[in-house]
Design a protein around this motif. Structure first.
Motif, PDB file in Angstrom:
ATOM      1  N   UNK A  25      24.053 109.406 -46.178  1.00 34.44           N
ATOM      2  CA  UNK A  25      23.898 109.976 -45.428  1.00 34.44           C
ATOM      3  C   UNK A  25      22.898 111.211 -45.453  1.00 34.44           C
ATOM      4  N   UNK A  26      22.929 112.029 -47.019  1.00 30.58           N
ATOM      5  CA  UNK A  26      21.999 112.351 -47.293  1.00 30.58           C
ATOM      6  C   UNK A  26      21.256 111.805 -46.946  1.00 30.58           C
ATOM      7  N   UNK A  27      20.749 110.192 -47.389  1.00 26.06           N
ATOM      8  CA  UNK A  27      19.384 109.200 -47.337  1.00 26.06           C
ATOM      9  C   UNK A  27      19.142 109.289 -46.125  1.00 26.06           C
ATOM     10  N   UNK A  31      15.500 110.936 -44.552  1.00 27.92           N
ATOM     11  CA  UNK A  31      14.255 109.713 -43.694  1.00 27.92           C
ATOM     12  C   UNK A  31      14.498 110.504 -42.375  1.00 27.92           C
ATOM     13  N   UNK A  32      15.124 111.031 -41.505  1.00 25.02           N
ATOM     14  CA  UNK A  32      15.186 111.103 -40.067  1.00 25.02           C
ATOM     15  C   UNK A  32      13.966 112.545 -40.676  1.00 25.02           C
ATOM     16  N   UNK A  33      14.483 113.350 -41.420  1.00 26.05           N
ATOM     17  CA  UNK A  33      13.626 114.135 -42.103  1.00 26.05           C
ATOM     18  C   UNK A  33      12.037 114.720 -41.664  1.00 26.05           C
ATOM     19  N   UNK A  34      11.692 113.352 -42.811  1.00 27.39           N
ATOM     20  CA  UNK A  34      10.461 113.226 -43.299  1.00 27.39           C
ATOM     21  C   UNK A  34       9.729 112.648 -41.670  1.00 27.39           C
ATOM     22  N   UNK A  35      10.698 111.885 -41.437  1.00 26.00           N
ATOM     23  CA  UNK A  35       9.807 110.483 -39.766  1.00 26.00           C
ATOM     24  C   UNK A  35      10.071 112.206 -38.773  1.00 26.00           C
ATOM     25  N   UNK A  36      10.829 113.523 -38.283  1.00 26.79           N
ATOM     26  CA  UNK A  36      10.612 114.885 -37.613  1.00 26.79           C
ATOM     27  C   UNK A  36       8.967 115.266 -38.093  1.00 26.79           C
ATOM     28  N   UNK A  37       8.772 115.745 -39.024  1.00 27.32           N
ATOM     29  CA  UNK A  37       8.096 115.948 -40.035  1.00 27.32           C
ATOM     30  C   UNK A  37       6.532 115.367 -39.490  1.00 27.32           C
ATOM     31  N   UNK A  38       6.442 114.344 -39.834  1.00 26.73           N
ATOM     32  CA  UNK A  38       5.188 112.776 -39.291  1.00 26.73           C
ATOM     33  C   UNK A  38       4.871 113.800 -37.837  1.00 26.73           C
ATOM     34  N   UNK A 195       5.749 126.767 -38.077  1.00 24.37           N
ATOM     35  CA  UNK A 195       5.985 125.208 -38.365  1.00 24.37           C
ATOM     36  C   UNK A 195       6.253 124.883 -39.565  1.00 24.37           C
ATOM     37  N   UNK A 196       7.998 124.914 -40.063  1.00 23.10           N
ATOM     38  CA  UNK A 196       7.961 124.439 -41.629  1.00 23.10           C
ATOM     39  C   UNK A 196       9.180 123.593 -41.307  1.00 23.10           C
ATOM     40  N   UNK A 197       9.771 123.333 -42.113  1.00 27.82           N
ATOM     41  CA  UNK A 197      10.837 122.425 -41.928  1.00 27.82           C
ATOM     42  C   UNK A 197      11.004 122.196 -43.267  1.00 27.82           C
ATOM     43  N   UNK A 198      12.776 123.141 -43.580  1.00 25.97           N
ATOM     44  CA  UNK A 198      13.327 122.973 -45.267  1.00 25.97           C
ATOM     45  C   UNK A 198      13.537 120.995 -45.391  1.00 25.97           C
ATOM     46  N   UNK A 199      13.209 120.838 -46.116  1.00 25.39           N
ATOM     47  CA  UNK A 199      13.641 119.563 -47.028  1.00 25.39           C
ATOM     48  C   UNK A 199      14.220 119.132 -47.988  1.00 25.39           C
ATOM     49  N   UNK A 200      15.162 119.692 -48.375  1.00 27.16           N
ATOM     50  CA  UNK A 200      16.193 119.781 -49.908  1.00 27.16           C
ATOM     51  C   UNK A 200      16.582 118.521 -50.006  1.00 27.16           C
TER      52      UNK A 200
END
Length: 230
Positions: A25-27, A31-38, A195-200
Motif C-alpha cells: 500500500x505504501x509503495x 508511486x501516486x505521490x511522485x506522479x502528483x509531484x511531477x 507548493x510542497x508535498x511531504x513524501x516519506x
C-alpha cells in the motif's frame, strides 16, 4: 505444546501478510505521490492559460486543475474584499480575498499576504490582468476554528461562504492565488503559495517490508521443527 506452536505460527503468518500488505500500500502511495509531484511541477512550469470559462464552473474538477497557472481579466470589487487569517513565513496576518468581476461572473482572488499591523494596502482600480495559480475552495474553516461570517472571522478561504457573505451572485467554485506584483514588500504580497508535498512513503515501505521479513523469519523458525517443544 503443539497447539501453542500452531497459534504462534498462525500469528506470525497473519503478521507477515498484514505487514506485506501495508508495504505494498505504501509503495502504491509513493508511486501516486511522485506522479502528483511531477504533474504539479509541469503545471507550475507551464505558461498561463485562460481561467476556466463560466460554462465549466458546474461540475468543476478541482483535482484536475489544482496549481494550474492561469490568467483572468476583470475589475476588482475592492469594497467586497475579505480578510482571512494566515500564518506564513513572514509571520501572522491575513490573506486578502477580493472578487474579480469578469463580466460573466466573479472569481475570488487571493491578492496576497497582509501583515497584522498593516493599516493600508493597494487597491487597483479599473481593468486588470490577474495571473496566478488555481486553488480549490477550503470549506468550513480550520480544525477547532470554524469560519464565523457573522463576526467577520475567517480561518479558511471558503469560496461559497465568502460569496454568500459578500452577496456575490455568480462566483467561480475556485479561487486564484495571485502572483507577486508591485514592490517586493508592498502589501498585499502575492506569490506566496506553498507548493510542497511531504513524501516519506519510502521509509514506510522499508519499515513495513522489514517487519514482514521478521515475521517470515519467525514463521520459518517455528515451522522448522514441529516436534521441538517451545
Amino acid at each position: 505444546m503443539r497447539t501453542k506452536r500452531l497459534l504462534f505460527i498462525t500469528f506470525c503468518g497473519l503478521l507477515f501478510f498484514l505487514f506485506a500488505a501495508l508495504g505494498v500500500w505504501q509503495l502504491e502511495r509513493r508511486i501516486w505521490k511522485l506522479a502528483l509531484i511531477e504533474q504539479v511541477d509541469s503545471r507550475l512550469r507551464a505558461a498561463p492559460v485562460p481561467v476556466p470559462d463560466v460554462t465549466k464552473w458546474r461540475g468543476y474538477d478541482a483535482s484536475a486543475n489544482d496549481y494550474r497557472r492561469v490568467e483572468a481579466i476583470g475589475v476588482f470589487q475592492n469594497d467586497r474584499e475579505t480578510k482571512v487569517d494566515a500564518l506564513t513565513e513572514r509571520g501572522a496576518g491575513f490573506w486578502l480575498m477580493t472578487p474579480l468581476a469578469t463580466g460573466s461572473g466573479e472569481i475570488l482572488v487571493n491578492r496576497g499576504f497582509v501583515p497584522t499591523d498593516e493599516a493600508s494596502w493597494s487597491r487597483p482600480q479599473g481593468r486588470v490582468i490577474v495571473r496566478g495559480l488555481l486553488r480549490p475552495t477550503e470549506p468550513d474553516g480550520r480544525f477547532l476554528r470554524p469560519n464565523r461570517p457573522s463576526e467577520e472571522r475567517w480561518f479558511s478561504r471558503d469560496v461559497a461562504a465568502i460569496a454568500r457573505a459578500r452577496h456575490l451572485a455568480r462566483v467561480a467554485p475556485f479561487f486564484i492565488d495571485a502572483d507577486r506584483s508591485g514592490a517586493a514588500n508592498e502589501p498585499p504580497i502575492g506569490g506566496m503559495t506553498v507548493v510542497t508535498f511531504r513524501n516519506a512513503h519510502l521509509s514506510y515501505v522499508i519499515t513495513w517490508f522489514a517487519l514482514a521479513l521478521l515475521s517470515a523469519a519467525g514463521l520459518v523458525l517455528l515451522s522448522r521443527d514441529r516436534q521441538k517443544p517451545i
